[in-house]
Design a protein around this motif. Sequence first.
Motif, PDB file in Angstrom:
ATOM      1  N   UNK A  16       0.858  -1.186   0.000  1.00  0.00           N
ATOM      2  CA  UNK A  16       0.000   0.000   0.000  1.00  0.00           C
ATOM      3  C   UNK A  16       0.893   1.235   0.000  1.00  0.00           C
ATOM      4  N   UNK A  17       1.049   1.823  -1.165  1.00  0.00           N
ATOM      5  CA  UNK A  17       1.911   2.999  -1.273  1.00  0.00           C
ATOM      6  C   UNK A  17       1.476   3.839  -2.461  1.00  0.00           C
ATOM      7  N   UNK A  18       1.354   5.130  -2.245  1.00  0.00           N
ATOM      8  CA  UNK A  18       1.129   6.038  -3.363  1.00  0.00           C
ATOM      9  C   UNK A  18       2.450   6.642  -3.827  1.00  0.00           C
TER      10      UNK A  18
ATOM     11  N   UNK B  31      -5.470  -0.782 -11.027  1.00  0.00           N
ATOM     12  CA  UNK B  31      -6.054  -1.604  -9.968  1.00  0.00           C
ATOM     13  C   UNK B  31      -5.452  -1.261  -8.608  1.00  0.00           C
ATOM     14  N   UNK B  32      -6.202  -1.524  -7.551  1.00  0.00           N
ATOM     15  CA  UNK B  32      -5.694  -1.333  -6.204  1.00  0.00           C
ATOM     16  C   UNK B  32      -4.826  -2.499  -5.779  1.00  0.00           C
ATOM     17  N   UNK B  33      -3.881  -2.272  -4.865  1.00  0.00           N
ATOM     18  CA  UNK B  33      -2.994  -3.357  -4.434  1.00  0.00           C
ATOM     19  C   UNK B  33      -3.728  -4.492  -3.733  1.00  0.00           C
ATOM     20  N   UNK B  34      -4.768  -4.187  -2.962  1.00  0.00           N
ATOM     21  CA  UNK B  34      -5.485  -5.250  -2.259  1.00  0.00           C
ATOM     22  C   UNK B  34      -6.218  -6.146  -3.253  1.00  0.00           C
ATOM     23  N   UNK B  35      -6.885  -5.537  -4.230  1.00  0.00           N
ATOM     24  CA  UNK B  35      -7.575  -6.315  -5.247  1.00  0.00           C
ATOM     25  C   UNK B  35      -6.581  -7.165  -6.033  1.00  0.00           C
ATOM     26  N   UNK B  36      -5.433  -6.587  -6.353  1.00  0.00           N
ATOM     27  CA  UNK B  36      -4.401  -7.314  -7.088  1.00  0.00           C
ATOM     28  C   UNK B  36      -3.933  -8.532  -6.304  1.00  0.00           C
TER      29      UNK B  36
ATOM     30  N   UNK C 166      16.220   5.251 -12.709  1.00  0.00           N
ATOM     31  CA  UNK C 166      17.047   4.349 -11.903  1.00  0.00           C
ATOM     32  C   UNK C 166      16.223   3.550 -10.904  1.00  0.00           C
ATOM     33  N   UNK C 167      14.949   3.892 -10.748  1.00  0.00           N
ATOM     34  CA  UNK C 167      14.102   3.219  -9.765  1.00  0.00           C
ATOM     35  C   UNK C 167      13.037   2.373 -10.454  1.00  0.00           C
ATOM     36  N   UNK C 168      12.810   1.160  -9.942  1.00  0.00           N
ATOM     37  CA  UNK C 168      11.764   0.300 -10.487  1.00  0.00           C
ATOM     38  C   UNK C 168      10.375   0.860 -10.212  1.00  0.00           C
ATOM     39  N   UNK C 169      10.235   1.517  -9.075  1.00  0.00           N
ATOM     40  CA  UNK C 169       8.936   2.054  -8.664  1.00  0.00           C
ATOM     41  C   UNK C 169       9.085   3.537  -8.381  1.00  0.00           C
ATOM     42  N   UNK C 170       8.286   4.336  -9.111  1.00  0.00           N
ATOM     43  CA  UNK C 170       8.429   5.773  -9.048  1.00  0.00           C
ATOM     44  C   UNK C 170       7.212   6.449  -8.434  1.00  0.00           C
ATOM     45  N   UNK C 171       6.018   6.000  -8.880  1.00  0.00           N
ATOM     46  CA  UNK C 171       4.763   6.575  -8.418  1.00  0.00           C
ATOM     47  C   UNK C 171       3.688   5.517  -8.640  1.00  0.00           C
ATOM     48  N   UNK C 172       2.677   5.481  -7.783  1.00  0.00           N
ATOM     49  CA  UNK C 172       1.740   4.364  -7.754  1.00  0.00           C
ATOM     50  C   UNK C 172       0.864   4.253  -8.993  1.00  0.00           C
ATOM     51  N   UNK C 173       0.725   5.310  -9.767  1.00  0.00           N
ATOM     52  CA  UNK C 173      -0.035   5.201 -11.007  1.00  0.00           C
ATOM     53  C   UNK C 173       0.778   4.530 -12.102  1.00  0.00           C
ATOM     54  N   UNK C 174       2.104   4.458 -11.904  1.00  0.00           N
ATOM     55  CA  UNK C 174       2.979   3.871 -12.911  1.00  0.00           C
ATOM     56  C   UNK C 174       3.170   2.367 -12.686  1.00  0.00           C
ATOM     57  N   UNK C 175       3.403   1.986 -11.425  1.00  0.00           N
ATOM     58  CA  UNK C 175       3.696   0.590 -11.125  1.00  0.00           C
ATOM     59  C   UNK C 175       3.623   0.366  -9.624  1.00  0.00           C
ATOM     60  N   UNK C 176       3.608  -0.893  -9.240  1.00  0.00           N
ATOM     61  CA  UNK C 176       3.526  -1.284  -7.837  1.00  0.00           C
ATOM     62  C   UNK C 176       4.071  -2.703  -7.739  1.00  0.00           C
ATOM     63  N   UNK C 177       4.813  -3.042  -6.687  1.00  0.00           N
ATOM     64  CA  UNK C 177       5.355  -4.407  -6.565  1.00  0.00           C
ATOM     65  C   UNK C 177       4.280  -5.487  -6.586  1.00  0.00           C
ATOM     66  N   UNK C 178       3.098  -5.184  -6.056  1.00  0.00           N
ATOM     67  CA  UNK C 178       2.009  -6.156  -6.056  1.00  0.00           C
ATOM     68  C   UNK C 178       1.511  -6.400  -7.470  1.00  0.00           C
ATOM     69  N   UNK C 179       1.424  -5.329  -8.270  1.00  0.00           N
ATOM     70  CA  UNK C 179       1.065  -5.496  -9.681  1.00  0.00           C
ATOM     71  C   UNK C 179       2.086  -6.390 -10.386  1.00  0.00           C
ATOM     72  N   UNK C 180       3.358  -6.077 -10.131  1.00  0.00           N
ATOM     73  CA  UNK C 180       4.433  -6.757 -10.854  1.00  0.00           C
ATOM     74  C   UNK C 180       4.392  -8.257 -10.625  1.00  0.00           C
TER      75      UNK C 180
END
Length: 370
Positions: free
Chosen positions: A31-33, A231-236, A43-57
Amino acid sequence: MKKKMQRGTQVVHAGLPKASQGMPFNQGPVFASTFHLSGDCDSADYQYARFNNPTWQALEDGLAELEGGETVIFPSGMAAAAAIMTSVLTTGDKVVLPGDGYFATRAYAHEFLEPNGIAIELVATCDLLEADYSGVTLVLIESPSNPMLDVVDIAQLAKRIHAAGGLLAIDNTTATVLGQQPLALGADFSMSADTKAVNGHSDVVFGHVSGVDPQRIERVRLWRKLAGNIPGPMETWLVHRGLATLDMRLERMTQNAQRVAEFLSANKNVASVRYPGLSSDPSHEVAQQQMSHMGFIVSFDLGTQKAADMFLHKATAIFEATSFGGVHTMAERRARWGTDNVSPGLIRLSVGCEKCDDIIAELTACLSGE
């Protein structure tokens, strides 16, 4: 050399992190925005929650392994369908959609694509192999179709569309990624409303798109990012958890569906039955060639709205609902929406995970004249 896992085993392990001492099997939802981001953004895998999220990945990696193509997840099946159409089509293009498939796909195209100069042609599933694809940019169809379960030879269709210069997308919701592999059969996109069997517990709305061309799938991902259709991280996380039991659920559901279809075919109160697993079904031969199971949906016609409504009124263990693919057996008179060109007495039955004898007993009671 490590032996390749069977797909029923693959689905249990899909998207899990590499085994590491003291670490969990499954990473919980992140859970992170906002993520720490210094200096160069790339240089970062995750920059902002609209772009990507570890749970999505994690889920995207698992689905990509099963689909055979890079995957992008969405907060609904319709978002997935819209992503394909919107990322591919521009003014002056032509799209072919199923005249006998999910109504919302057609409605989206008519409401938001047609006014922007995109031509729409509707073709019934049974007529797809005879259609003219000259000048067609995209064909997005369902196989099996919903709710009549017509099946088209995807490999042959893909050859015809590609020869004319178009792209083919398959809505694989009814078959699932374990029942059919559209990308391996030649489709350019495979999509699914994971709200249904992939999640399987009737508690999450979700979808995904997979593709074989990195540039095209990147356009799909860009549409998600810029449209904010995320999608939200919980749903994912819930969908990923549901994915692990997909093979077990499908085994019970499809075995049940075969018995149910045979039972209904022999019932004097049932006018007709559609199920690809029946040797008498028009879809049977092609379905056997390209599907690894015949599905969990059985559509049957009781002839009249009155008979269908009476069936649903009597049902207690079969739930009346407008969805399918969950662990509970569900039924719906599809004509009540006024969007499907089907008989007023048609029931779409999504066969669940209950013991089949109990489902048969429920059907017997609902179909009795008492």
